[in-house]
Design an enzyme around this catalytic site. Structure first.
Site, mmCIF file in Angstrom:
data_model
loop_
_atom_site.group_PDB
_atom_site.id
_atom_site.type_symbol
_atom_site.label_atom_id
_atom_site.label_comp_id
_atom_site.label_asym_id
_atom_site.label_seq_id
_atom_site.Cartn_x
_atom_site.Cartn_y
_atom_site.Cartn_z
ATOM 1 N N LYS A 90 36.389 7.549 -2.118
ATOM 2 C CA LYS A 90 34.942 7.494 -2.358
ATOM 3 C C LYS A 90 34.347 8.862 -2.062
ATOM 4 O O LYS A 90 34.458 9.375 -0.947
ATOM 5 C CB LYS A 90 34.298 6.437 -1.447
ATOM 6 C CG LYS A 90 32.762 6.492 -1.431
ATOM 7 C CD LYS A 90 32.152 5.417 -0.529
ATOM 8 C CE LYS A 90 30.635 5.598 -0.393
ATOM 9 N NZ LYS A 90 30.006 4.603 0.501
ATOM 10 N N ASP A 111 24.315 9.915 0.249
ATOM 11 C CA ASP A 111 23.935 8.519 0.024
ATOM 12 C C ASP A 111 22.577 8.235 0.659
ATOM 13 O O ASP A 111 22.491 7.998 1.865
ATOM 14 C CB ASP A 111 25.014 7.592 0.615
ATOM 15 C CG ASP A 111 24.683 6.116 0.418
ATOM 16 O OD1 ASP A 111 23.783 5.818 -0.394
ATOM 17 O OD2 ASP A 111 25.342 5.271 1.070
ATOM 18 N N LYS A 143 17.656 4.011 2.533
ATOM 19 C CA LYS A 143 18.021 3.904 3.941
ATOM 20 C C LYS A 143 16.864 4.364 4.821
ATOM 21 O O LYS A 143 16.036 5.160 4.381
ATOM 22 C CB LYS A 143 19.225 4.823 4.225
ATOM 23 C CG LYS A 143 20.534 4.347 3.644
ATOM 24 C CD LYS A 143 21.659 5.305 4.021
ATOM 25 C CE LYS A 143 22.993 4.841 3.451
ATOM 26 N NZ LYS A 143 23.467 3.559 4.011
ATOM 27 N N ASP A 190 29.478 10.989 3.357
ATOM 28 C CA ASP A 190 29.865 9.762 2.659
ATOM 29 C C ASP A 190 30.914 10.056 1.571
ATOM 30 O O ASP A 190 31.257 9.180 0.792
ATOM 31 C CB ASP A 190 28.610 9.098 2.066
ATOM 32 C CG ASP A 190 28.766 7.600 1.900
ATOM 33 O OD1 ASP A 190 29.684 7.022 2.506
ATOM 34 O OD2 ASP A 190 27.965 7.009 1.148
ATOM 35 N N ASP A 217 22.316 0.373 -2.273
ATOM 36 C CA ASP A 217 22.978 1.075 -1.176
ATOM 37 C C ASP A 217 24.440 0.648 -1.036
ATOM 38 O O ASP A 217 25.201 1.266 -0.295
ATOM 39 C CB ASP A 217 22.212 0.818 0.126
ATOM 40 C CG ASP A 217 22.573 1.792 1.224
ATOM 41 O OD1 ASP A 217 23.261 2.794 0.930
ATOM 42 O OD2 ASP A 217 22.151 1.561 2.373
ATOM 43 N N GLU A 232 26.849 1.240 -2.930
ATOM 44 C CA GLU A 232 27.223 2.033 -4.100
ATOM 45 C C GLU A 232 28.700 2.448 -4.112
ATOM 46 O O GLU A 232 29.265 2.698 -5.169
ATOM 47 C CB GLU A 232 26.341 3.295 -4.185
ATOM 48 C CG GLU A 232 26.780 4.503 -3.343
ATOM 49 C CD GLU A 232 26.767 4.246 -1.846
ATOM 50 O OE1 GLU A 232 26.062 3.324 -1.402
ATOM 51 O OE2 GLU A 232 27.464 4.973 -1.114
ATOM 52 N N ARG A 274 31.476 0.850 -3.559
ATOM 53 C CA ARG A 274 32.363 -0.054 -4.308
ATOM 54 C C ARG A 274 32.162 0.102 -5.816
ATOM 55 O O ARG A 274 33.087 -0.098 -6.592
ATOM 56 C CB ARG A 274 32.149 -1.495 -3.826
ATOM 57 C CG ARG A 274 30.767 -2.032 -4.064
ATOM 58 C CD ARG A 274 30.425 -3.203 -3.154
ATOM 59 N NE ARG A 274 30.094 -2.775 -1.786
ATOM 60 C CZ ARG A 274 29.772 -3.603 -0.801
ATOM 61 N NH1 ARG A 274 29.738 -4.912 -1.008
ATOM 62 N NH2 ARG A 274 29.486 -3.140 0.399
HETATM 63 N N1 BES Z 1 27.930 4.841 3.060
HETATM 64 C C1 BES Z 1 27.436 3.596 3.502
HETATM 65 C C2 BES Z 1 28.229 3.019 4.676
HETATM 66 C C3 BES Z 1 28.151 3.822 5.952
HETATM 67 C C4 BES Z 1 27.130 3.591 6.859
HETATM 68 C C5 BES Z 1 29.114 4.752 6.253
HETATM 69 C C6 BES Z 1 27.079 4.320 8.028
HETATM 70 C C7 BES Z 1 29.063 5.469 7.432
HETATM 71 C C8 BES Z 1 28.035 5.256 8.318
HETATM 72 C C9 BES Z 1 27.485 2.577 2.352
HETATM 73 O O1 BES Z 1 27.265 3.107 1.096
HETATM 74 C C10 BES Z 1 26.408 1.591 2.611
HETATM 75 O O2 BES Z 1 25.266 1.964 2.572
HETATM 76 N N2 BES Z 1 26.796 0.349 2.859
HETATM 77 C C11 BES Z 1 25.851 -0.678 3.143
HETATM 78 C C12 BES Z 1 26.310 -1.934 2.435
HETATM 79 C C13 BES Z 1 25.310 -3.037 2.485
HETATM 80 C C14 BES Z 1 24.101 -2.673 1.648
HETATM 81 C C15 BES Z 1 25.957 -4.289 1.975
HETATM 82 C C16 BES Z 1 25.811 -0.874 4.641
HETATM 83 O O3 BES Z 1 26.853 -0.801 5.279
HETATM 84 O O4 BES Z 1 24.721 -1.077 5.166
HETATM 85 ZN ZN ZN Z 2 27.732 5.059 0.837
HETATM 86 MN MN MN Z 3 25.194 3.182 0.612
#
Ligand code: BES
Ligand code: ZN
Ligand code: MN
Length: 480
Positions: free
Chosen positions: A245, A250, A257, A268, A327, A329, A331
């Protein structure tokens, strides 16, 4: 920093480092200094525990000699790596330019681990620090190891790979975006014999990569897919695909966020950085395996053109996705990369790496990466490579009951499930893109790419997590 080897301890080096086992007697280490060493160790409560160090100065003719005692505990290979890291951590900005470490009589494997730890701990990123005080600048330029270099030859490849991964994760998001990620990686692997493929947005649109392109839609930066193929084994040897990824920033997109800590989302792209680093390492050491590294590179931004929560996109596999949360994204980027590599290169196994979910950090903190797999053998091989290298992994379950949680009323699936088991439903989403007969593992490394504190072989900041476990997995499982 340079690592050199020699067979004899030089007469009186200005700085000498010596490994010490737990509770070992400190006799015969430095001529005529037994009492001094014992006193200094006691005074610093040094007992030889792995990763600890004690320092003293002894008289040597008209000059003083700096002696560094490095604990190696019970003396396993991980302890030697920590000791090498401790040497560099102590001396890197100390004013010392050269040090000798006496590891004579020690097994070549442990010597190599020590050298690797020392070399890896020297990485820093000072490119944007124009006012760094003289005293904070690194001085240590060379570590000479007295010992057996049999296991070291070629091992600095991993250190180079780690350096690339750390640099990519550290670069700020105005500098590192999909196109410049590609430029930097291609410059780093130039001349190593990797076969390069770069897809631009036009080509991705033709291929039907609607999931990846949906993420990129709100960004002024163009997305890229970068693939690097290393063919170090015969044509009939199985191909291993590493998929990363690479979200260069992000924001969350329209599902934006919170402001606090959003700067962290520059890393990210840590999964893609680990893949780039691993490919650099494999090609540098001319690994006897066939491996392709695929990096899905996009920036996730909110904009008038950005995709909306509720949009339905069609992935390259033909499966449709209701984007509930922009968010989630990662996947969406990975699923099209997985389809692309399966359709074009027919890998026997796929390992993907991603900073995929915050939920992973809730589960495992910053100590283990999460492992998900459809194949027990592959899972065990990765767990073992993780144990051996220190890039530790912990396995999580996959199950139909979790898979059902991402069914959508309007499309084939939605991109998020309910609040619970967020890391698992993310993995279930990816599994829907893995073809029958392909062994697949997903590493959720959200908690591992960046460290708020110094580690044994890294300073606070980018860790390069993933490079070592991938390199080791290829060495143990895919080669020979
Ligand atoms: N890049 C983030 C996950 C992340 C968060 C990595 C903090 C490192 C530190 C990912 O894209 C994301 O935002 N995931 C969301 C998924 C949710 C919307 C189902 C998350 O983990 O909040
Ligand atoms: Zn992300
Ligand atoms: Mn995200």
């Amino acid at each position: 920093m340079q690592i050199a080897f020699t067979t004899q301890r030089p007469a009186s080096p200005a700085v000498i480092a010596l490994p010490v086992r737990k509770d070992a007697a400190l006799t015969g280490l430095v001529d005529g200094a037994d009492a001094l060493l014992a006193g200094a160790a006691a005074g610093q409560r040094f007992t030889g525990e792995a990763g600890t160090a004690a320092e003293l100065f002894v008289a040597s003719g008209d000059t003083t000699q700096r002696v560094l005692l490095l604990g190696v505990g019970t003396g396993d290979d991980a302890a030697f790596e920590r000791a090498g890291g401790a040497l560099t951590a102590r001396l890197l900005t100390s004013g010392v330019t050269e040090a000798v470490a006496d590891l004579s009589g020690i097994d070549a494997l442990y010597v190599a681990r020590f050298a690797a730890g020392a070399a890896q701990r020297a990485w820093r990123f000072d490119e944007y620090r124009t006012k760094l005080p003289e005293k904070q600048k690194p001085t240590l330029a060379k570590v000479t190891i007295v010992g057996d270099d049999a296991e070291w030859t070629g091992r600095d490849a991993v250190t180079r790979g780690l350096g690339l991964a750390r640099t990519l994760a550290t670069l700020p998001p105005n500098i590192l975006y999909p196109e410049t990620f590609v430029e930097r990686v291609l410059a780093a692997v130039d001349g190593l014999g990797l076969e390069v493929t770069v897809l631009d947005e036009g080509q991705m649109a033709e291929l039907g990569m609607g999931a990846l392109l949906g993420v990129s839609q709100g960004s002024r930066r163009e997305a890229r897919v970068l693939a690097l193929r290393w063919s170090g084994a015969g044509d009939d040897a199985p191909l291993t695909a590493l998929v990363g990824k690479g979200v260069t920033f992000d924001t969350g997109g329209i599902s934006i966020k919170p402001a606090a800590g959003m700067e962290d989302m520059k890393w990210d792209m840590g999964g893609a950085a680990a893949v780039a680093g691993a490919m650099l390492s494999l090609a540098t050491r001319k690994a006897g395996a066939n491996v392709i590294g695929v990096m899905g590179l996009v920036e996730n931004m909110p904009d008038g053109d950005a995709q909306r929560p509720g949009d339905v996109v069609t992935s390259m596999s033909g499966q449709t996705i209701e984007v509930i949360n922009t968010d989630a994204e990662g996947r969406l980027v990975l699923c099209d990369c997985i389809t692309w590599v399966q359709n074009t290169h027919k890998p026997a196994r796929i390992v993907d790496l991603a900073t995929l979910t915050g939920a992973m950090i809730v589960s495992l903190g910053n100590e283990y990466g999460g492992l998900f797999a459809n194949d027990d053998t592959l899972a065990d091989q990765l767990l073992e490579a993780g144990r051996a290298t220190g890039d530790k992994l912990w396995r999580f379950p996959l199950a139909d009951a979790y898979d059902r949680l991402i069914d959508s009323p309007i499309a084939d699936m939605k991109n998020v499930g309910p609040r619970g088991a967020g890391s698992i439903t993310a993995a279930q989403f990816l599994q829907r893109y893995v073809d029958d007969g392909v062994a697949w593992a997903h590493l959720d490394i959200a908690g591992m790419v960046w460290s708020e504190k110094d580690g044994a072989t890294w300073g606070k900041g980018a860790t390069g997590y993933g490079v070592r476990v991938l390199d080791r997995f290829v060495a143990d499982v895919c080669e020979g």
